[in-house]
Design an enzyme around this catalytic site. Sequence first.
Site, PDB file in Angstrom:
ATOM      1  N   THR A  18       6.564  -2.599   1.874  1.00 11.59           N
ATOM      2  CA  THR A  18       5.667  -3.727   1.745  1.00 11.59           C
ATOM      3  C   THR A  18       4.574  -3.546   0.631  1.00 11.59           C
ATOM      4  O   THR A  18       4.042  -2.392   0.616  1.00 11.59           O
ATOM      5  CB  THR A  18       5.139  -4.536   2.808  1.00 11.59           C
ATOM      6  N   SER A  69       4.469  -2.839  -2.423  1.00 10.21           N
ATOM      7  CA  SER A  69       4.892  -1.798  -3.373  1.00 10.21           C
ATOM      8  C   SER A  69       5.003  -2.155  -4.708  1.00 10.21           C
ATOM      9  O   SER A  69       5.819  -1.180  -5.729  1.00 10.21           O
ATOM     10  CB  SER A  69       6.457  -1.047  -2.761  1.00 10.21           C
ATOM     11  N   SER A  83       2.505  -1.734  -6.693  1.00 16.51           N
ATOM     12  CA  SER A  83       1.313  -0.758  -7.214  1.00 16.51           C
ATOM     13  C   SER A  83       0.881   0.040  -6.560  1.00 16.51           C
ATOM     14  O   SER A  83       1.056   0.068  -5.121  1.00 16.51           O
ATOM     15  CB  SER A  83       0.293  -1.810  -7.804  1.00 16.51           C
ATOM     16  N   GLY A  84       0.018   0.947  -6.875  1.00 20.92           N
ATOM     17  CA  GLY A  84      -0.778   1.653  -5.971  1.00 20.92           C
ATOM     18  C   GLY A  84       0.064   2.715  -5.032  1.00 20.92           C
ATOM     19  O   GLY A  84       1.345   3.329  -5.319  1.00 20.92           O
ATOM     20  N   GLY A 100       1.937   1.936  -2.364  1.00 19.80           N
ATOM     21  CA  GLY A 100       3.166   1.281  -2.019  1.00 19.80           C
ATOM     22  C   GLY A 100       4.310   1.602  -3.154  1.00 19.80           C
ATOM     23  O   GLY A 100       5.354   2.205  -2.832  1.00 19.80           O
ATOM     24  N   SER A 120      -5.375   3.401   8.521  1.00 20.67           N
ATOM     25  CA  SER A 120      -6.339   4.074   7.662  1.00 20.67           C
ATOM     26  C   SER A 120      -7.338   5.028   8.587  1.00 20.67           C
ATOM     27  O   SER A 120      -7.186   4.783   9.831  1.00 20.67           O
ATOM     28  CB  SER A 120      -7.318   2.795   7.123  1.00 20.67           C
ATOM     29  N   TYR A 141     -11.663  -4.794   9.472  1.00 19.26           N
ATOM     30  CA  TYR A 141     -10.682  -4.224   8.816  1.00 19.26           C
ATOM     31  C   TYR A 141     -10.374  -2.850   9.636  1.00 19.26           C
ATOM     32  O   TYR A 141      -9.252  -2.908   9.910  1.00 19.26           O
ATOM     33  CB  TYR A 141     -10.992  -3.621   7.269  1.00 19.26           C
TER      34      TYR A 141
END
Length: 266
Positions: A9, A11, A13-14, A16, A142, A155
Amino acid sequence: MKERRALVTGSSSGIGAEIARMLAAEGVRVVIHGRDQARVQAVAREIETAGGQAATALGDLTTDEGITATIEAARQAFGGIDILVNNVGGSASVAHSTWFDASLDEWGESYRHNTLAAVRLIQAFVPGMRERRWGRVIQISSRNAISPHAQFGAYAAAKAALNNLTLSLSKALAGTGVTSNGVMPGLIYTPQLDSWFVEVAQKQVGTAEPRAGQAYVLKNVVHQTVERLGQPRDIAAAVCYLASPLSDFMTGTTLRIDGGATPTVG
């Protein structure tokens, strides 16, 4: 991992996108997911040009319609999913001046975005993995989950819930051949960070050079013991290990990959 089927999920860019590219390079058939059709298709074409196999799924995972569309597209792409990488997530807002500035709506939205979306996809795809007696569920968490900043309370709490989910799911999957693990990235460079680095450089160093902002952040904000920014490939490599047969003896674990920025044992 040749011929395994993965949904990554977020995916387009970055991190993913790099996870999807690296899995595809290992022979995995990958479903690229995002909300922007052009960006999703661009990553899929890149994988196919390199000799891999890719399909696409579009949908906003904060909505029922988006999750349903994503699940259906992923199922139809290759006939099922063996590897689920729950990478979608992020902060619902910019950093706050104090912990008390975040609204209750923001706390709820952060939980829906970072945690409940993962739950919905797990419920959709893990039963099939159990039936086939093999599967991998990988959450992208994270370092804030175990070493939170006050400005990102909502977050961090949502990511802590994701770590807890990872462990409880591993126990629910005992003896099934399906594992549940996670990765906690630290500060990982993507082009979206450049505007922040420019802002930091202007405020702290007196220049608009992004690299000056990077250097200041590394020395004064994240306090890493590795002297470089993390790269998407650092996280993708860990995901590929967790998705591979090499990790058969590992479940319920969340790896911390943060350049040594977390000042705790856990």
